[in-house]
Design a protein around this motif. Structure first.
Motif, PDB file in Angstrom:
ATOM      1  N   ASP A   1     -16.171   6.106   7.584  1.00 42.31           N
ATOM      2  CA  ASP A   1     -15.719   7.282   8.331  1.00 42.31           C
ATOM      3  C   ASP A   1     -14.195   7.341   8.402  1.00 42.31           C
ATOM      4  O   ASP A   1     -13.624   7.570   9.473  1.00 42.31           O
ATOM      5  N   ALA A   2     -13.522   7.149   7.282  1.00 50.14           N
ATOM      6  CA  ALA A   2     -12.072   7.025   7.254  1.00 50.14           C
ATOM      7  C   ALA A   2     -11.335   8.354   7.354  1.00 50.14           C
ATOM      8  O   ALA A   2     -10.203   8.394   7.830  1.00 50.14           O
ATOM      9  N   VAL A   3     -11.930   9.440   6.933  1.00 47.58           N
ATOM     10  CA  VAL A   3     -11.236  10.723   6.885  1.00 47.58           C
ATOM     11  C   VAL A   3     -10.772  11.139   8.284  1.00 47.58           C
ATOM     12  O   VAL A   3     -11.538  11.133   9.240  1.00 47.58           O
ATOM     13  N   GLY A   4      -9.487  11.444   8.373  1.00 50.02           N
ATOM     14  CA  GLY A   4      -8.882  11.865   9.640  1.00 50.02           C
ATOM     15  C   GLY A   4      -8.364  10.723  10.493  1.00 50.02           C
ATOM     16  O   GLY A   4      -7.707  10.953  11.500  1.00 50.02           O
ATOM     17  N   LYS A   5      -8.637   9.491  10.094  1.00 46.18           N
ATOM     18  CA  LYS A   5      -8.196   8.335  10.878  1.00 46.18           C
ATOM     19  C   LYS A   5      -6.861   7.799  10.372  1.00 46.18           C
ATOM     20  O   LYS A   5      -6.520   7.935   9.207  1.00 46.18           O
ATOM     21  N   THR A   6      -6.132   7.142  11.269  1.00 46.61           N
ATOM     22  CA  THR A   6      -4.842   6.535  10.939  1.00 46.61           C
ATOM     23  C   THR A   6      -5.034   5.062  10.623  1.00 46.61           C
ATOM     24  O   THR A   6      -5.744   4.352  11.324  1.00 46.61           O
ATOM     25  N   PHE A   7      -4.381   4.620   9.549  1.00 47.07           N
ATOM     26  CA  PHE A   7      -4.419   3.232   9.097  1.00 47.07           C
ATOM     27  C   PHE A   7      -2.994   2.759   8.863  1.00 47.07           C
ATOM     28  O   PHE A   7      -2.068   3.560   8.811  1.00 47.07           O
ATOM     29  N   THR A   8      -2.834   1.468   8.692  1.00 46.32           N
ATOM     30  CA  THR A   8      -1.554   0.893   8.283  1.00 46.32           C
ATOM     31  C   THR A   8      -1.692   0.469   6.830  1.00 46.32           C
ATOM     32  O   THR A   8      -2.634  -0.238   6.478  1.00 46.32           O
ATOM     33  N   LEU A   9      -0.767   0.921   6.005  1.00 52.03           N
ATOM     34  CA  LEU A   9      -0.740   0.532   4.602  1.00 52.03           C
ATOM     35  C   LEU A   9       0.267  -0.602   4.471  1.00 52.03           C
ATOM     36  O   LEU A   9       1.431  -0.439   4.834  1.00 52.03           O
ATOM     37  N   GLU A  10      -0.193  -1.758   4.001  1.00 52.90           N
ATOM     38  CA  GLU A  10       0.675  -2.933   3.890  1.00 52.90           C
ATOM     39  C   GLU A  10       0.951  -3.237   2.422  1.00 52.90           C
ATOM     40  O   GLU A  10       0.029  -3.383   1.624  1.00 52.90           O
ATOM     41  N   MET A  11       2.230  -3.329   2.086  1.00 51.48           N
ATOM     42  CA  MET A  11       2.657  -3.640   0.727  1.00 51.48           C
ATOM     43  C   MET A  11       2.732  -5.158   0.552  1.00 51.48           C
ATOM     44  O   MET A  11       2.778  -5.897   1.544  1.00 51.48           O
ATOM     45  N   PRO A  12       2.764  -5.665  -0.691  1.00 54.56           N
ATOM     46  CA  PRO A  12       2.785  -7.119  -0.926  1.00 54.56           C
ATOM     47  C   PRO A  12       3.978  -7.840  -0.304  1.00 54.56           C
ATOM     48  O   PRO A  12       3.877  -8.999   0.054  1.00 54.56           O
ATOM     49  N   ASP A  13       5.104  -7.136  -0.145  1.00 55.93           N
ATOM     50  CA  ASP A  13       6.297  -7.778   0.428  1.00 55.93           C
ATOM     51  C   ASP A  13       6.322  -7.720   1.952  1.00 55.93           C
ATOM     52  O   ASP A  13       7.290  -8.126   2.577  1.00 55.93           O
ATOM     53  N   GLY A  14       5.253  -7.208   2.567  1.00 50.76           N
ATOM     54  CA  GLY A  14       5.159  -7.172   4.022  1.00 50.76           C
ATOM     55  C   GLY A  14       5.565  -5.861   4.651  1.00 50.76           C
ATOM     56  O   GLY A  14       5.323  -5.635   5.839  1.00 50.76           O
ATOM     57  N   ARG A  15       6.188  -4.956   3.891  1.00 48.41           N
ATOM     58  CA  ARG A  15       6.543  -3.647   4.457  1.00 48.41           C
ATOM     59  C   ARG A  15       5.274  -2.869   4.755  1.00 48.41           C
ATOM     60  O   ARG A  15       4.273  -2.995   4.047  1.00 48.41           O
ATOM     61  N   THR A  16       5.314  -2.063   5.808  1.00 50.18           N
ATOM     62  CA  THR A  16       4.135  -1.296   6.209  1.00 50.18           C
ATOM     63  C   THR A  16       4.501   0.154   6.493  1.00 50.18           C
ATOM     64  O   THR A  16       5.664   0.482   6.742  1.00 50.18           O
TER      65      THR A  16
END
Length: 94
Positions: free
Chosen positions: A52-67
């Motif tokens: 049920d991901a549509v419309g929800k907020t997530f954190t996208l994490e890159m390999p170097d730790g940036r989000t």
């Protein structure tokens, strides 16, 4: 800006982590505002897509730790797997 591709992880509010690949891009910022960004996220073959991901907020994490915070705009399932369309919030993490 060209598309930025990288391994990434999608983190839900409950701490669930989905590994995969992100393809991200920015558009020119206007009137001194933060440049908008968006892209796609493909979960790894052995990872489960967030439910049920549509419309929800997530954190996208890159390999170097940036989000960066993202909202899932849509979800497509096809013969090549699942793709989540993302819309970024705030500053791009790439």
């Amino acid at each position: 800006m060209p598309t930025f591709r990288s391994a990434a992880a999608l983190l839900s509010a409950d701490g669930a982590r989905t590994a995969g690949t992100a393809a991200l891009f920015t558009e020119p910022g206007r009137n001194g505002r933060i440049a908008p960004w968006a892209g796609d996220f493909r979960p790894a073959a052995d990872a489960r897509s967030p439910k049920d991901a549509v419309g929800k907020t997530f954190t996208l994490e890159m390999p170097d730790g940036r989000t960066g915070k993202v909202v899932v705009q849509s979800l497509k399932t096809g013969k090549n797997g699942t793709t989540l369309a993302l819309l970024g919030e705030d500053v791009a993490p790439f």
